[in-house]
Scaffold this motif. Structure first.
Motif, PDB file in Angstrom:
ATOM      1  N   ASN A  37      24.491  -0.497 -11.722  1.00  0.00           N
ATOM      2  CA  ASN A  37      23.782  -1.680 -11.264  1.00  0.00           C
ATOM      3  C   ASN A  37      22.330  -1.326 -10.966  1.00  0.00           C
ATOM      4  OD1 ASN A  37      22.706  -3.618  -9.335  1.00  0.00           O
ATOM      5  ND2 ASN A  37      24.764  -4.469  -9.281  1.00  0.00           N
ATOM      6  N   ARG A  38      21.404  -1.927 -11.695  1.00  0.00           N
ATOM      7  CA  ARG A  38      19.979  -1.616 -11.517  1.00  0.00           C
ATOM      8  C   ARG A  38      19.501  -1.941 -10.106  1.00  0.00           C
ATOM      9  NH1 ARG A  38      17.517  -0.589 -16.505  1.00  0.00           N
ATOM     10  NH2 ARG A  38      15.439  -0.903 -15.662  1.00  0.00           N
ATOM     11  N   TYR A  39      19.967  -3.038  -9.547  1.00  0.00           N
ATOM     12  CA  TYR A  39      19.518  -3.462  -8.228  1.00  0.00           C
ATOM     13  C   TYR A  39      19.974  -2.490  -7.139  1.00  0.00           C
ATOM     14  CZ  TYR A  39      18.585  -6.532  -4.290  1.00  0.00           C
ATOM     15  OH  TYR A  39      18.114  -7.065  -3.116  1.00  0.00           O
ATOM     16  N   GLN A  40      21.209  -2.011  -7.235  1.00  0.00           N
ATOM     17  CA  GLN A  40      21.734  -1.084  -6.226  1.00  0.00           C
ATOM     18  C   GLN A  40      20.933   0.211  -6.160  1.00  0.00           C
ATOM     19  OE1 GLN A  40      25.840  -0.541  -7.227  1.00  0.00           O
ATOM     20  NE2 GLN A  40      26.511  -2.058  -5.718  1.00  0.00           N
ATOM     21  N   VAL A  41      20.401   0.646  -7.277  1.00  0.00           N
ATOM     22  CA  VAL A  41      19.599   1.871  -7.310  1.00  0.00           C
ATOM     23  C   VAL A  41      18.412   1.726  -6.355  1.00  0.00           C
ATOM     24  CG1 VAL A  41      18.142   3.288  -8.797  1.00  0.00           C
ATOM     25  CG2 VAL A  41      20.345   2.490  -9.626  1.00  0.00           C
ATOM     26  N   PHE A  42      17.805   0.540  -6.333  1.00  0.00           N
ATOM     27  CA  PHE A  42      16.680   0.301  -5.425  1.00  0.00           C
ATOM     28  C   PHE A  42      17.148   0.158  -3.984  1.00  0.00           C
ATOM     29  CE2 PHE A  42      14.690  -1.641  -9.370  1.00  0.00           C
ATOM     30  CZ  PHE A  42      13.927  -0.519  -9.644  1.00  0.00           C
TER      31      PHE A  42
ATOM     32  N   THR B 269      18.766   7.383   0.028  1.00  0.00           N
ATOM     33  CA  THR B 269      18.514   8.567  -0.799  1.00  0.00           C
ATOM     34  C   THR B 269      17.164   9.205  -0.524  1.00  0.00           C
ATOM     35  OG1 THR B 269      17.687   7.197  -2.620  1.00  0.00           O
ATOM     36  CG2 THR B 269      20.032   7.808  -2.663  1.00  0.00           C
ATOM     37  N   LEU B 270      16.147   8.384  -0.226  1.00  0.00           N
ATOM     38  CA  LEU B 270      14.806   8.913   0.027  1.00  0.00           C
ATOM     39  C   LEU B 270      14.246   8.492   1.385  1.00  0.00           C
ATOM     40  CD1 LEU B 270      13.076   8.423  -3.455  1.00  0.00           C
ATOM     41  CD2 LEU B 270      14.154  10.485  -2.528  1.00  0.00           C
ATOM     42  N   LYS B 271      15.076   7.806   2.180  1.00  0.00           N
ATOM     43  CA  LYS B 271      14.645   7.328   3.506  1.00  0.00           C
ATOM     44  C   LYS B 271      13.425   6.409   3.406  1.00  0.00           C
ATOM     45  CE  LYS B 271      17.609  10.087   5.628  1.00  0.00           C
ATOM     46  NZ  LYS B 271      18.850   9.976   4.922  1.00  0.00           N
ATOM     47  N   LEU B 272      13.386   5.576   2.371  1.00  0.00           N
ATOM     48  CA  LEU B 272      12.276   4.651   2.213  1.00  0.00           C
ATOM     49  C   LEU B 272      12.361   3.526   3.226  1.00  0.00           C
ATOM     50  CD1 LEU B 272      11.497   6.053  -0.427  1.00  0.00           C
ATOM     51  CD2 LEU B 272      11.239   3.800  -1.420  1.00  0.00           C
ATOM     52  N   GLU B 273      11.213   3.070   3.639  1.00  0.00           N
ATOM     53  CA  GLU B 273      11.118   1.926   4.534  1.00  0.00           C
ATOM     54  C   GLU B 273      11.468   0.653   3.756  1.00  0.00           C
ATOM     55  OE1 GLU B 273      10.384   2.062   7.812  1.00  0.00           O
ATOM     56  OE2 GLU B 273      10.351   4.242   7.625  1.00  0.00           O
ATOM     57  N   PRO B 274      11.989  -0.355   4.441  1.00  0.00           N
ATOM     58  CA  PRO B 274      12.345  -1.603   3.749  1.00  0.00           C
ATOM     59  C   PRO B 274      11.188  -2.213   2.956  1.00  0.00           C
ATOM     60  CG  PRO B 274      13.288  -1.599   5.940  1.00  0.00           C
ATOM     61  CD  PRO B 274      12.402  -0.378   5.846  1.00  0.00           C
ATOM     62  N   LEU B 275       9.972  -2.138   3.481  1.00  0.00           N
ATOM     63  CA  LEU B 275       8.828  -2.706   2.780  1.00  0.00           C
ATOM     64  C   LEU B 275       8.668  -2.095   1.392  1.00  0.00           C
ATOM     65  CD1 LEU B 275       6.318  -4.554   2.938  1.00  0.00           C
ATOM     66  CD2 LEU B 275       5.083  -2.586   3.835  1.00  0.00           C
ATOM     67  N   GLN B 276       8.948  -0.809   1.268  1.00  0.00           N
ATOM     68  CA  GLN B 276       8.775  -0.129  -0.007  1.00  0.00           C
ATOM     69  C   GLN B 276       9.869  -0.474  -0.999  1.00  0.00           C
ATOM     70  OE1 GLN B 276       8.609   3.584   1.978  1.00  0.00           O
ATOM     71  NE2 GLN B 276       6.409   3.814   1.650  1.00  0.00           N
ATOM     72  N   TRP B 277      11.122  -0.439  -0.560  1.00  0.00           N
ATOM     73  CA  TRP B 277      12.160  -0.737  -1.545  1.00  0.00           C
ATOM     74  C   TRP B 277      12.284  -2.229  -1.808  1.00  0.00           C
ATOM     75  CZ3 TRP B 277      16.430  -3.636  -0.481  1.00  0.00           C
ATOM     76  CH2 TRP B 277      16.904  -3.679   0.830  1.00  0.00           C
ATOM     77  N   ARG B 278      11.836  -3.065  -0.883  1.00  0.00           N
ATOM     78  CA  ARG B 278      11.856  -4.505  -1.144  1.00  0.00           C
ATOM     79  C   ARG B 278      10.838  -4.901  -2.211  1.00  0.00           C
ATOM     80  NH1 ARG B 278      12.485  -6.024   5.014  1.00  0.00           N
ATOM     81  NH2 ARG B 278      14.739  -5.806   5.179  1.00  0.00           N
ATOM     82  N   ALA B 279       9.720  -4.188  -2.283  1.00  0.00           N
ATOM     83  CA  ALA B 279       8.752  -4.443  -3.355  1.00  0.00           C
ATOM     84  C   ALA B 279       9.397  -4.149  -4.704  1.00  0.00           C
ATOM     85  CB  ALA B 279       7.500  -3.590  -3.156  1.00  0.00           C
ATOM     86  N   LEU B 280      10.190  -3.085  -4.761  1.00  0.00           N
ATOM     87  CA  LEU B 280      10.906  -2.766  -5.994  1.00  0.00           C
ATOM     88  C   LEU B 280      11.977  -3.811  -6.288  1.00  0.00           C
ATOM     89  CD1 LEU B 280      11.207   1.073  -5.422  1.00  0.00           C
ATOM     90  CD2 LEU B 280       9.704  -0.098  -7.041  1.00  0.00           C
ATOM     91  N   SER B 281      12.611  -4.307  -5.257  1.00  0.00           N
ATOM     92  CA  SER B 281      13.615  -5.349  -5.420  1.00  0.00           C
ATOM     93  C   SER B 281      12.983  -6.636  -5.958  1.00  0.00           C
ATOM     94  CB  SER B 281      14.294  -5.607  -4.073  1.00  0.00           C
ATOM     95  OG  SER B 281      15.189  -6.674  -4.167  1.00  0.00           O
ATOM     96  N   GLN B 282      11.824  -6.980  -5.433  1.00  0.00           N
ATOM     97  CA  GLN B 282      11.110  -8.160  -5.911  1.00  0.00           C
ATOM     98  C   GLN B 282      10.712  -7.982  -7.380  1.00  0.00           C
ATOM     99  OE1 GLN B 282       7.509  -9.041  -3.773  1.00  0.00           O
ATOM    100  NE2 GLN B 282       7.325 -11.067  -4.665  1.00  0.00           N
ATOM    101  N   ALA B 283      10.264  -6.797  -7.727  1.00  0.00           N
ATOM    102  CA  ALA B 283       9.919  -6.511  -9.123  1.00  0.00           C
ATOM    103  C   ALA B 283      11.156  -6.621 -10.006  1.00  0.00           C
ATOM    104  CB  ALA B 283       9.295  -5.122  -9.239  1.00  0.00           C
TER     105      ALA B 283
ATOM    106  N   LEU C 278       1.633  -8.111  -6.886  1.00  0.00           N
ATOM    107  CA  LEU C 278       2.961  -7.557  -7.136  1.00  0.00           C
ATOM    108  C   LEU C 278       2.854  -6.274  -7.955  1.00  0.00           C
ATOM    109  CD1 LEU C 278       6.042  -7.604  -7.030  1.00  0.00           C
ATOM    110  CD2 LEU C 278       6.006  -9.109  -9.026  1.00  0.00           C
ATOM    111  N   LEU C 279       2.004  -6.287  -8.954  1.00  0.00           N
ATOM    112  CA  LEU C 279       1.830  -5.093  -9.779  1.00  0.00           C
ATOM    113  C   LEU C 279       1.320  -3.921  -8.935  1.00  0.00           C
ATOM    114  CD1 LEU C 279       1.879  -3.654 -12.488  1.00  0.00           C
ATOM    115  CD2 LEU C 279      -0.399  -4.615 -12.941  1.00  0.00           C
ATOM    116  N   ASP C 280       0.348  -4.175  -8.075  1.00  0.00           N
ATOM    117  CA  ASP C 280      -0.169  -3.118  -7.197  1.00  0.00           C
ATOM    118  C   ASP C 280       0.912  -2.590  -6.261  1.00  0.00           C
ATOM    119  OD1 ASP C 280      -2.655  -3.336  -8.370  1.00  0.00           O
ATOM    120  OD2 ASP C 280      -3.506  -4.579  -6.755  1.00  0.00           O
ATOM    121  N   ALA C 281       1.706  -3.494  -5.684  1.00  0.00           N
ATOM    122  CA  ALA C 281       2.790  -3.078  -4.785  1.00  0.00           C
ATOM    123  C   ALA C 281       3.831  -2.263  -5.535  1.00  0.00           C
ATOM    124  CB  ALA C 281       3.434  -4.295  -4.131  1.00  0.00           C
ATOM    125  N   LEU C 282       4.132  -2.668  -6.766  1.00  0.00           N
ATOM    126  CA  LEU C 282       5.098  -1.951  -7.592  1.00  0.00           C
ATOM    127  C   LEU C 282       4.601  -0.539  -7.893  1.00  0.00           C
ATOM    128  CD1 LEU C 282       7.579  -1.681  -9.424  1.00  0.00           C
ATOM    129  CD2 LEU C 282       6.291  -2.927 -11.185  1.00  0.00           C
TER     130      LEU C 282
END
Length: 96
Positions: A29-34, A40-54, A73-77
């Motif tokens: 599942n591509r979404y679960q990876v994000f 896996t990397l202790k990312l903050e929600p703001l960071q992985w949510r940008a990937l989720s939005q992408a 969005l591109l810059d955040a990605l």
């Protein structure tokens, strides 16, 4: 802008998948990876949510045919992909 989005998204996904596999897991599942980046990397929600939005934008483009990407969005990605790259690099080699 669309090709930059596509390249950044695919790079972020591949790196996120690498982080998941480093920890010994797999996902079809591509979404679960994000979503797993919080673990896996202790990312903050703001960071992985940008990937989720992408991911949501990518799905719309893939299944409905139109890609509507703005510069913010591109810059955040790209920033989030860089954070994931740094995190994967810091993991080091896989210990078997």
């Amino acid at each position: 802008m669309e090709s930059r989005f596509d390249l950044a998204y695919n790079a972020a996904h591949a790196l996120s998948l690498a982080a998941l596999r480093w920890h010994g897991y797999r996902s079809e599942n591509r979404y679960q990876v994000f979503q797993c980046l919080a673990h896996t990397l202790k990312l903050e929600p703001l960071q992985w949510r940008a990937l989720s939005q992408a991911h949501n934008k990518r799905n719309l483009a893939e299944y409905e045919g139109g890609l509507d990407v703005d510069g913010a969005l591109l810059d955040a990605l790209i920033r989030s992909a860089q954070v994931v790259l740094n995190g994967v690099t810091a993991l080091g080699p896989v210990h078997r």
